[in-house]
Design a protein around this motif. Structure first.
Motif, short mmCIF file in Angstrom:
data_model
loop_
_atom_site.label_atom_id
_atom_site.label_comp_id
_atom_site.label_asym_id
_atom_site.label_seq_id
_atom_site.Cartn_x
_atom_site.Cartn_y
_atom_site.Cartn_z
N GLY A 1 -4.75 13.26 8.66
CA GLY A 1 -4.60 11.70 8.83
C GLY A 1 -4.02 11.18 7.31
O GLY A 1 -3.99 11.95 6.41
N LEU A 2 -3.65 9.95 7.39
CA LEU A 2 -3.38 9.36 6.00
C LEU A 2 -4.21 8.94 4.96
O LEU A 2 -5.34 8.77 5.61
CB LEU A 2 -2.37 7.96 6.45
CG LEU A 2 -0.88 8.11 6.98
CD1 LEU A 2 -0.85 8.88 8.17
CD2 LEU A 2 -0.14 6.85 6.93
N PHE B 1 4.19 -0.21 8.56
CA PHE B 1 4.36 1.06 7.88
C PHE B 1 6.06 1.34 7.87
O PHE B 1 6.81 1.21 8.77
CB PHE B 1 3.64 2.28 8.71
CG PHE B 1 2.25 2.26 8.18
CD1 PHE B 1 1.43 1.88 8.91
CD2 PHE B 1 1.93 2.93 7.03
CE1 PHE B 1 0.06 1.53 8.80
CE2 PHE B 1 0.19 3.09 6.91
CZ PHE B 1 -0.43 2.13 7.68
N GLY B 2 6.36 2.19 6.53
CA GLY B 2 7.67 2.41 6.50
C GLY B 2 7.87 3.80 7.30
O GLY B 2 7.01 4.17 7.73
N THR B 3 9.17 4.37 7.52
CA THR B 3 8.98 5.75 8.08
C THR B 3 8.93 6.80 7.35
O THR B 3 9.04 7.88 8.02
CB THR B 3 10.62 5.82 8.64
OG1 THR B 3 11.54 5.64 7.37
CG2 THR B 3 11.17 4.63 9.64
N GLY B 4 8.48 6.62 6.39
CA GLY B 4 8.00 7.99 5.56
C GLY B 4 9.01 8.64 4.63
O GLY B 4 10.23 8.56 5.07
N THR B 5 8.49 9.19 3.64
CA THR B 5 9.44 9.93 2.76
C THR B 5 8.94 11.19 2.43
O THR B 5 7.68 11.33 1.92
CB THR B 5 9.90 9.21 1.44
OG1 THR B 5 10.33 8.06 1.69
CG2 THR B 5 10.65 9.99 0.31
N LYS C 1 -2.94 0.47 -3.89
CA LYS C 1 -2.48 -0.78 -3.42
C LYS C 1 -2.45 -2.06 -4.40
O LYS C 1 -2.63 -1.94 -5.56
CB LYS C 1 -3.78 -1.34 -2.37
CG LYS C 1 -4.85 -2.00 -3.39
CD LYS C 1 -5.94 -2.56 -2.34
CE LYS C 1 -7.20 -2.94 -2.82
NZ LYS C 1 -8.13 -3.51 -2.04
N LEU D 1 4.15 13.75 2.82
CA LEU D 1 4.75 12.84 3.39
C LEU D 1 3.93 11.60 2.89
O LEU D 1 3.10 11.45 2.94
CB LEU D 1 4.59 12.85 4.91
CG LEU D 1 5.59 11.93 5.99
CD1 LEU D 1 6.85 12.18 5.79
CD2 LEU D 1 5.19 12.15 7.16
N GLN E 1 0.35 11.64 3.39
CA GLN E 1 -0.13 12.51 4.54
C GLN E 1 0.17 13.97 4.23
O GLN E 1 1.12 14.25 4.29
CB GLN E 1 0.50 11.91 5.96
CG GLN E 1 0.21 12.80 7.12
CD GLN E 1 0.61 12.34 8.25
OE1 GLN E 1 2.08 11.67 8.24
NE2 GLN E 1 0.07 12.24 9.54
N PHE F 1 3.87 7.29 2.77
CA PHE F 1 4.25 6.02 3.65
C PHE F 1 3.94 4.81 2.70
O PHE F 1 2.81 4.59 2.22
CB PHE F 1 3.34 5.93 4.87
CG PHE F 1 3.60 6.97 5.82
CD1 PHE F 1 3.05 8.37 5.91
CD2 PHE F 1 4.83 6.70 6.94
CE1 PHE F 1 3.40 9.00 7.02
CE2 PHE F 1 4.96 7.57 7.69
CZ PHE F 1 4.50 8.71 7.91
N TYR G 1 0.24 5.44 0.93
CA TYR G 1 -0.63 6.32 1.57
C TYR G 1 0.25 7.88 1.53
O TYR G 1 1.43 7.78 1.48
CB TYR G 1 -0.83 6.28 3.11
CG TYR G 1 -1.56 4.87 3.46
CD1 TYR G 1 -1.17 3.70 3.44
CD2 TYR G 1 -3.01 5.18 3.52
CE1 TYR G 1 -1.97 2.57 3.75
CE2 TYR G 1 -4.02 4.00 3.81
CZ TYR G 1 -3.65 2.67 3.85
OH TYR G 1 -4.24 1.79 3.99
N PHE H 1 1.01 -1.37 0.00
CA PHE H 1 0.02 -0.01 0.01
C PHE H 1 0.70 1.25 0.07
O PHE H 1 1.89 1.17 0.44
CB PHE H 1 -0.94 0.09 1.33
CG PHE H 1 -1.99 -1.04 1.41
CD1 PHE H 1 -1.32 -2.39 1.85
CD2 PHE H 1 -3.23 -1.16 0.92
CE1 PHE H 1 -2.11 -3.32 2.08
CE2 PHE H 1 -3.99 -2.13 1.12
CZ PHE H 1 -3.42 -3.40 1.79
#
Lengths: 114, 115
Positions: B43-44, B105-109, B49, B88, B38, B90, B36, B34
């Motif tokens: 929220g995300l 979840f990943g740490t985000g980019t 997907k 951001l 933000q 995810f 997402y 998935f």
């Protein structure tokens, strides 16, 4: 259609005070519900999840607790807040536990403990 | 071990240029993947997907992602970036722990699109 509501949007609480954050889902029944915390605007930490009324699983031992008194209501609580409880709290739901549908997130609560 | 990695903390791209946000995963069995997005203090939001089918998945706001099983990657792409895409992002993978499916979840980019 299904919607998720989270409140309040922002909250400033003193150390040692209690906490109650509420999340409700509309337009579906028996959802899986989740509480996440996001610290410093980055990674997500799963705190609690629930597959049904009164069924709560805790992911991380901490100062918080969760309850699900009704099918579509999920509450995050604390008896005494710590500074480290500050963060962005997100509620989410999914139709079931298969993980195939994705999560729908609420708009979040920004908690600042002072 | 089940995990998701987003190797870049931030990606900068000029408006109108193509963008790629990287994601690699480690999970047993067939992955459910998935993306997402933000926006600040929100929220995300679900973007897209992959569960099965075509390796190229199209999602919301003109985003797409390519599933690569051999490289265990699921990179997010867009042919032409907009300033409004700055947010951001995810990546998440479905993991199984103690008989329960949950998302990792990943740490985000953080994507920054420059005008």
């Amino acid at each position: 259609s299904q919607t998720i509501h989270q409140w309040p949007a922002t909250l400033v609480q003193p150390v040692g005070s209690p906490l109650s954050l509420e999340c409700t889902v509309e337009g579906t029944s028996n959802p899986n519900l989740y509480w996440y915390r996001q610290a410093a605007g980055r990674g997500l930490q799963l705190l609690f999840y629930s597959v049904g009324i009164g069924q709560i699983s805790s992911e991380v031992p901490q100062n918080l607790s969760a309850s699900r008194p009704q099918d579509r209501q999920f509450i995050l609580s604390s008896k005494k807040l710590l500074l480290s409880d500050s963060g962005f709290y997100l509620c989410a739901w999914s139709p079931d536990g298969t993980g195939g549908y994705g999560y729908t997130f609420g708009s979040g609560t920004r908690l600042t403990v002072v | 071990a089940q995990s998701v990695a987003q190797p870049e903390d931030q990606v900068n791209v000029a408006e109108g240029n193509p963008l790629t946000v990287k994601c690699t995963y480690s999970v047993s069995g067939n992955p459910y993947l998935f993306w997402y997005v933000q926006y600040p203090n929100r929220g995300l939001q679900f973007l897209l997907k992959y569960i099965t089918g075509d390796n190229l998945v199209k999602g919301s706001y003109g985003f797409e992602a390519e599933f690569n099983k051999s490289q265990t990657s699921f990179h997010l792409k867009k042919p032409s970036a907009l300033v409004s895409d700055s947010a951001l992002y995810f990546c998440a993978v479905r993991g199984l722990t103690a008989g329960t499916y949950k998302y990792i979840f990943g740490t985000g980019t953080r994507l920054k699109v420059l005008a």
